[in-house]
Scaffold this active site. Structure first.
Site, PDB file in Angstrom:
ATOM      1  N   HIS A 131       0.849  -1.179   0.000  1.00  0.00           N
ATOM      2  CA  HIS A 131       0.000   0.000   0.000  1.00  0.00           C
ATOM      3  C   HIS A 131       0.888   1.234   0.000  1.00  0.00           C
ATOM      4  O   HIS A 131       1.730   1.369   0.879  1.00  0.00           O
ATOM      5  CB  HIS A 131      -0.859  -0.024   1.278  1.00  0.00           C
ATOM      6  CG  HIS A 131      -2.066   0.842   1.185  1.00  0.00           C
ATOM      7  ND1 HIS A 131      -1.982   2.184   0.925  1.00  0.00           N
ATOM      8  CD2 HIS A 131      -3.382   0.562   1.319  1.00  0.00           C
ATOM      9  CE1 HIS A 131      -3.215   2.681   0.918  1.00  0.00           C
ATOM     10  NE2 HIS A 131      -4.074   1.729   1.151  1.00  0.00           N
ATOM     11  N   LYS A 581     -11.760   9.113  -8.558  1.00  0.00           N
ATOM     12  CA  LYS A 581     -11.103  10.425  -8.476  1.00  0.00           C
ATOM     13  C   LYS A 581     -11.584  11.328  -9.620  1.00  0.00           C
ATOM     14  O   LYS A 581     -11.733  12.532  -9.464  1.00  0.00           O
ATOM     15  CB  LYS A 581      -9.585  10.207  -8.552  1.00  0.00           C
ATOM     16  CG  LYS A 581      -8.751  11.454  -8.315  1.00  0.00           C
ATOM     17  CD  LYS A 581      -7.286  11.092  -8.357  1.00  0.00           C
ATOM     18  CE  LYS A 581      -6.466  12.308  -8.712  1.00  0.00           C
ATOM     19  NZ  LYS A 581      -5.312  12.012  -9.530  1.00  0.00           N
TER      20      LYS A 581
END
Length: 921
Positions: A131, A581
Site C-alpha cells: 500500500h 477520483k
C-alpha cells in the site's frame, strides 16, 4: 468517556466487555512498569476531565493508536462469535458463505450434479499488494496476531483459574510489547520488507485456511441434502490461487528494479517449496500404515522405484526409511525429490540436482497416484482428507506461491520504444508523438519477425533499459521453471490498442516471444488496465481492436492449449480508484458496471472469455465494500466463474491476520463467486432495468463533482485543508505518492488523494455530488425517483452502492471538517469551499435518509455505536493534527530544522486516525 463504553456494553455486550478487559490489562502493565502518567490517560476506563485542555504528546497519540487497534480486534472477534452462534442454529443463515449460497442455487431448482460439474471450473485469485500509504509495520502486525490468539484462548471455559491468570499475564506482556514498539516507519520501508509482510500470509495463513474451507464446503453440501461423494467423484473443488504485486509492480515505483523482481521470484519459489514440504512432512507423520511394497498398487510401486533410481544415493536413503510402511516410503522419496537444500530439517535455499522436480505438476501427478493407491488399499477417508490437503496445497501454491504481475505505465513504454529506436539507429524515433495509425502500422510490420531491435551489449536509454532488463529477468525465470510463476504484463493507463500491442514488441526484445507452427506468439499475456472514466468508456473498442489482431489471437490460443482451457481467456483489469477520483462514487460505479457488461459482450463476439481483474482498494472510494455484496452487484455473466481482485495494505491485515477470519473472507470470495457464476448460467442476461436512471444519476453527480474540482481555488483549499503534504513526504510506504513528481491533481495517486480527505473526515470522494443528483431526480422526475427507491430494496447493484455511501457518510464529521478548514489562510476561499462541502453533505444525508427510510442507528446498530465510541476520542487527535500541520508548515517555510521532529509527531496523528477509521485510503 466511561459512559460511552458503558453504553456500548449495555447495548452490544461482549465485544465491549472484552475491550474493557484489554484496557484494564494495559493499565495494569503500565502501572507495573512505572508508567502511572500514561496509565491514567487510557480512554474509556479513566475519567480524564482535563483531556480537552491538555497538550497531547507523542505518547498520547501512540496510546490512542493502540487502543483503536484493540477496538478493531474485539469487534472482529465479536463478529466471528456472532457467526458461530448463527451457524449453530442454521448453517445457511450466514449470508455469503457456502451453505447460504448452495441454498440459493437449490432454491432455483439447480440440482447437485449441475452445481458440482460447474464448481470445478471456478477460479478465484486474490492479488496481494503493498500500500503506498500502508501505516503499520510488520512487527506490529505480529504482536496483534499474538494478542488475538490469546484473546481466543481466554474464551476456553475448561481452563483453571491459574491457567486463566497465566493467559492474562501473557496478554499484558503482549500489550506492553505493542506499547514499546513504534507504530510507524521512521525509515521508509523497502520493497523487501513489504514482501516479507505479505509472505507471512502466503506461508503461515493461507495454507492452513484451505483444508478448513474444503471441509466447510463439504459440510454445507451435506447440509443442503447433497451427497458428498458427488464432489469427490467429480473432483469438484473450486480453484484458489494467489497473485503478488510486491516486487513486480513498477508503475511510478523506481525502487522496483529488475534485481528486486529477480529476488522476489526466487524468494516466492523457495517459500512455496517450504509450504509444500511442510504439507508432505505432515503426510509422512499421518501415513503410518503397515503396508509392504507388494501390498500396494502396482503403479505406485513402479513409480517409487523409478524415483529412487532417478535420485541415486539420495533416493536409496529416502527409500530405506520407514520399511514396512510403503505409503510413508513413497512420500519420503517425494520430499527428497523437492529442489531444495535442507539443514536441520529446514529448507534453506533452492538447489537443483539430477532427478529433482522442476515443475509442480510432476509432484501433483505423484500425489494423485498416491491418492488412487490409498483408495484401492481401502483407506478412502485418508485419501480424501490428508492426501487431498497435500494435493490442494500443490494446486494452490505450486512451486511459485503467488503469480507475480509486472505492471508499467503506457507512457513509460512509449519512452522505452523511442529509446530502442534511437539505439537501433532508426531515422524516425519520436514514437510518443506518432499517431495511432502510424504506431499500429509500425508494430504490425515489426511483429512479422522475431528479431530484436538491439543486442545485449548496446547501451539503452533509462526507460528502455528498465523495461528490457525486467523482461530479461522474466525470460530467464521462465526458461528454467515455466510460466506458472508469472501472472501477466499489465499496462496501466491503457488508452489505445497500440498501448497493448507495443508490449509484444518490448517482450520480443527480451526473448519473450517464440515461433510456433501458427506463427509468432507471446510467452506472457498482455493485460489492459482501464482506470479513468474515459478509459472505461473506450475499453470495449480498445479490446475489439486488440482481440481481432492476429498476434493476440495466436497468443491467446497458445495459452489456451498450454493451460488446457475450453476457450481462450483474456484478462482485463478495471480500476476503481482513478475512475472515482475522476467523477465521484456514482459515476465511477456505474461506468465500471457498464464497461464490464460491454466488455463481456465484446469477448463473447470473439468467443473469448473475459477474466475481470478488479483493482480495488481499502476504502469505499476505491472499491471497498462487503465482499459478497460486491460480487452480487456485478453485471450478469461478467464473473464467468473466474475472479481476480487486489487485496491492499491494511485490508490484508484486517481480513487475514487471524486464521478464523481469514477462512471466513476466503470462503466469502469462493462461495459468492461460485454461486453468482453458476446462477448466471441458469438465468437470463438482461440490461439493468433502471439503466436510464442510473445513467442520469451518474451524469448529474459527475457534473456536480467536476464543478467542485474546477472551482477556482479548489487545489489550494485541498492542499491546506487536508494533510496531503504530510502524507506526500511520509515514510509509511515504499512508493512515492505521485506518479511522476508533478504538483498536479492529475499526477497525484488516487490513494493519497482519498487518504488525505479521510484524515480530515470529509470523505468527499465517496458521496460528493450524489445528494444533488438524487435531489434533482426527485424534483424533476418523481416517477423515476420513486421507482429507484422501490428497487433499492432488492437490486444488488443499487443497494451495494448506496450502502457504501451510507457507510461513508457515517464516518464524515462536520465539526472536524470545519476544524481542518481553519488551516486555509484565505478567508474567502475557506468560507466558499466549506459552504459547498457542508451544503452538499446535508443534502446527501437528507436524500439517503429518504431513500433508506430509517436512521443509521436503527439500520446498522453495530456500525453506528462503533463510530460513537471512536468519535469520543478522535476529536482530540484531529485537533492535535490541525495544530501540528500549522506548526510544521510554518517551520518548513522557514527551513527550520525543527520541522523534522514536528513531522514525526504529525505521522503519529495520521497513524492514530487511520487506526480509528480502519483504513488509510
Amino acid at each position: 468517556m466511561k459512559a460511552t463504553l458503558n453504553l456500548l456494553k449495555e447495548t452490544l455486550g461482549k465485544p465491549y466487555e472484552d475491550l474493557e478487559y484489554l484496557l484494564n490489562a494495559l493499565k495494569e502493565i503500565l502501572l507495573e512498569n512505572g508508567e502511572e502518567a500514561m496509565a491514567s490517560q487510557i480512554p474509556w476506563i479513566n475519567d480524564i476531565p482535563e483531556l480537552a485542555s491538555q497538550e497531547l504528546t507523542e505518547k498520547h497519540i501512540q496510546l490512542y493508536s493502540l487502543v483503536f487497534q484493540l477496538v478493531n480486534m474485539v469487534e472482529i472477534n465479536g463478529a466471528v462469535q456472532h457467526r458461530r452462534s448463527l451457524e449453530d442454529q442454521d448453517l445457511a443463515s450466514v449470508n455469503g458463505l457456502w451453505a447460504n449460497n448452495l441454498q440459493k442455487l437449490k432454491s432455483h431448482n439447480i440440482d447437485e450434479r449441475d452445481i458440482a460439474i460447474r464448481l470445478k471450473d471456478i477460479r478465484v485469485e486474490p492479488v496481494l499488494t503493498a500500500h503506498p500509504t500502508e501505516a503499520k509495520r510488520a512487527t506490529v502486525l505480529e504482536h496483534h496476531r499474538e494478542l488475538y490468539l490469546l484473546m481466543v484462548n481466554r474464551e476456553n471455559s475448561m481452563y483453571t483459574r491459574k491457567e486463566i491468570a497465566n493467559i492474562r499475564h501473557n496478554i499484558k506482556q503482549t500489550l506492553y510489547r505493542l506499547w514499546k514498539t513504534g507504530e510507524i516507519f521512521l525509515e521508509k520501508p523497502d520493497v523487501q520488507s513489504e514482501l516479507r509482510n505479505i509472505m507471512h500470509y502466503l506461508i503461515n495463513v493461507f495454507p492452513e485456511v484451505i483444508p478448513v474451507m474444503d471441509r466447510r464446503m463439504i459440510q454445507a453440501w451435506e447440509d443442503q441434502g447433497f451427497n458428498a461423494q458427488t464432489i469427490y467423484e467429480l473432483n469438484a473443488w473450486p480453484k484458489l490461487s494467489f497473485g503478488d504485486w510486491v516486487g513486480g509492480d513498477r508503475d511510478g515505483h523506481p525502487l522496483v528494479t529488475e534485481q528486486v523482481t529477480e529476488e522476489t521470484l526466487k524468494s516466492l519459489r523457495l517459500n512455496a517449496i517450504v509450504v509444500i514440504r511442510r504439507k508432505l512432512t505432515d503426510l509422512v507423520r499421518h501415513l503410518s500404515f503397515t503396508a509392504e511394497m507388494d501390498e500396494v498398487n502396482a503403479d505406485l510401486k513402479k513409480r517409487m522405484l523409478q524415483i529412487q533410481s532417478e535420485l541415486g544415493s539420495r533416493g536409496d536413503e529416502a527409500f530405506s526409511r520407514n520399511r514396512g510402511e510403503a505409503f510413508r516410503q513413497f512420500v519420503n522419496v517425494l520430499i527428497t525429490k523437492l529442489p531444495v537444500d535442507t539443514r536441520r530439517g529446514h529448507a534453506t535455499e533452492i538447489m537443483e540436482y539430477p532427478g529433482c522436480y522442476v515443475e509442480s505438476k510432476e509432484l501433483l501427478n505423484d500425489l494423485k497416484l498416491l491418492q488412487k493407491a490409498m483408495i484401492e488399499y481401502g483407506s478412502k477417508s485418508i485419501a480424501y482428507d490428508d492426501i487431498h490437503t497435500a494435493i490442494r496445497s500443490v494446486e494452490t501454491f505450486g512451486f511459485h506461491l503467488a503469480k507475480v504481475d509486472v505492471r508499467q505505465n503506457s507512457a513509460f513504454h512509449d519512452k522505452a520504444m523511442q529509446q530502442l529506436l534511437e539505439a537501433a539507429g532508426f531515422e524516425k524515433t519520436n514514437y510518443p508523438e506518432w499517431s495511432e495509425e502510424e504506431r499500429i502500422e509500425f508494430i504490425n510490420q515489426e511483429l512479422k519477425s522475431n528479431r530484436p531491435f538491439t543486442h545485449q551489449k548496446i547501451k539503452l536509454g533509462p526507460n528502455a533499459e528498465a523495461v528490457v532488463n525486467c523482461y530479461r529477468v522474466l525470460e530467464s525465470h521462465i526458461s528454467k521453471y515455466g510460466t506458472d510463476s508469472i501472472g501477466s504484463l499489465i499496462v496501466s493507463m491503457t488508452r489505445s490498442v497500440s498501448d497493448l500491442l507495443l508490449v509484444y514488441l518490448l517482450a520480443r526484445e527480451a526473448g519473450l516471444t517464440r515461433q510456433t507452427k501458427e506463427g509468432l506468439v507471446s510467452e506472457l499475456p498482455v493485460v489492459p488496465l482501464l482506470e479513468t472514466i474515459e478509459d472505461l468508456e473506450n475499453g470495449p473498442d480498445i479490446m475489439r481492436g486488440f482481440l481481432q489482431h492476429p498476434f493476440t489471437q495466436r497468443s491467446l490460443n497458445h495459452f489456451k492449449q498450454k493451460e488446457e482451457l475450453d476457450k481462450p481467456v483474456q484478462q482485463v483489469m478495471v480500476g476503481y480508484s482513478d475512475s472515482n477520483k475522476d467523477g465521484g462514487i456514482m459515476a465511477s460505479q456505474w461506468n465500471l458496471y457498464k464497461a464490464q457488461s460491454r466488455l463481456y459482450e465484446t469477448g463473447k463476439n470473439f468467443d473469448v472469455k473475459i477474466r475481470f481483474f478488479h483493482g480495488k482498494g481499502g476504502s469505499i472510494s476505491r472499491g471497498a465494500g462487503p465482499t459478497h455484496y460486491f460480487i452480487n452487484s456485478l453485471p450478469h455473466s461478467s464473473i464467468g466463474g473466474d475472479l481476480r481482485l487486489t487485496e491492499q495494505g491494511e485490508t490484508i491485515a484486517q481480513k487475514y491476520a487471524n486464521k478464523v477470519n481469514a477462512e471466513y473472507n476466503i470462503e466469502l470470495l469462493m462461495a459468492s463467486t461460485a454461486a453468482t457464476a453458476i446462477l448466471s448460467q441458469f438465468t437470463e442476461r438482461k440490461p439493468h432495468p433502471l439503466a436510464h436512471v442510473l445513467q442520469r444519476l451518474a451524469d448529474d453527480s459527475k457534473k456536480h463533482y467536476e464543478n467542485l474540482m474546477r472551482e477556482e481555488g479548489f487545489i489550494p483549499y485541498f492542499r491546506e485543508a487536508t494533510p496531503i503534504d504530510a502524507i506526500e513526504t511520509s515514510k509509511i510506504g515504499s512508493r512515492p505518492a505521485k506518479r511522476t513528481g508533478a504538483n498536479s491533481l492529475e499526477d497525484l495517486r488516487a490513494i493519497p488523494w482519498v487518504f488525505s480527505w479521510s484524515q480530515s473526515r470529509y470523505n468527499m470522494t465517496s458521496w460528493y455530488g450524489l445528494g444533488t443528483a438524487l435531489s434533482e431526480l426527485r424534483d424533476k422526475d418523481n416517477k423515476s425517483y420513486e421507482e429507484f427507491k422501490k428497487v433499492l430494496v432488492y437490486d444488488p447493484f443499487i443497494r451495494y452502492v448506496l450502502t457504501n455511501v451510507d457507510t461513508s457518510l457515517a464516518a464524515t464529521d462536520e465539526e472536524v471538517m470545519t476544524e481542518y478548514a481553519s488551516l486555509v489562510s484565505d478567508t474567502k476561499l475557506r468560507e466558499k469551499f466549506l459552504g459547498l462541502f457542508l451544503g452538499e453533505l446535508a443534502l446527501t444525508r437528507e436524500m439517503l435518509m429518504d431513500m433508506l427510510g430509517q436512521d443509521i442507528e436503527k439500520r446498522r446498530k453495530n456500525h453506528y455505536y462503533s463510530n460513537q465510541l471512536r468519535a469520543s476520542l478522535m476529536m482530540y487527535l484531529h485537533k492535535r493534527q490541525v495544530k501540528l500541520l500549522a506548526k510544521w508548515r510554518k517551520e518548513k517555510a522557514a527551513n527550520d530544522p525543527a520541522a523534522e521532529i514536528t513531522q514525526t509527531q504529525l505521522m503519529l496523528t495520521i497513524n492514530g486516525i487511520a487506526s480509528a477509521m480502519r483504513n488509510t485510503g
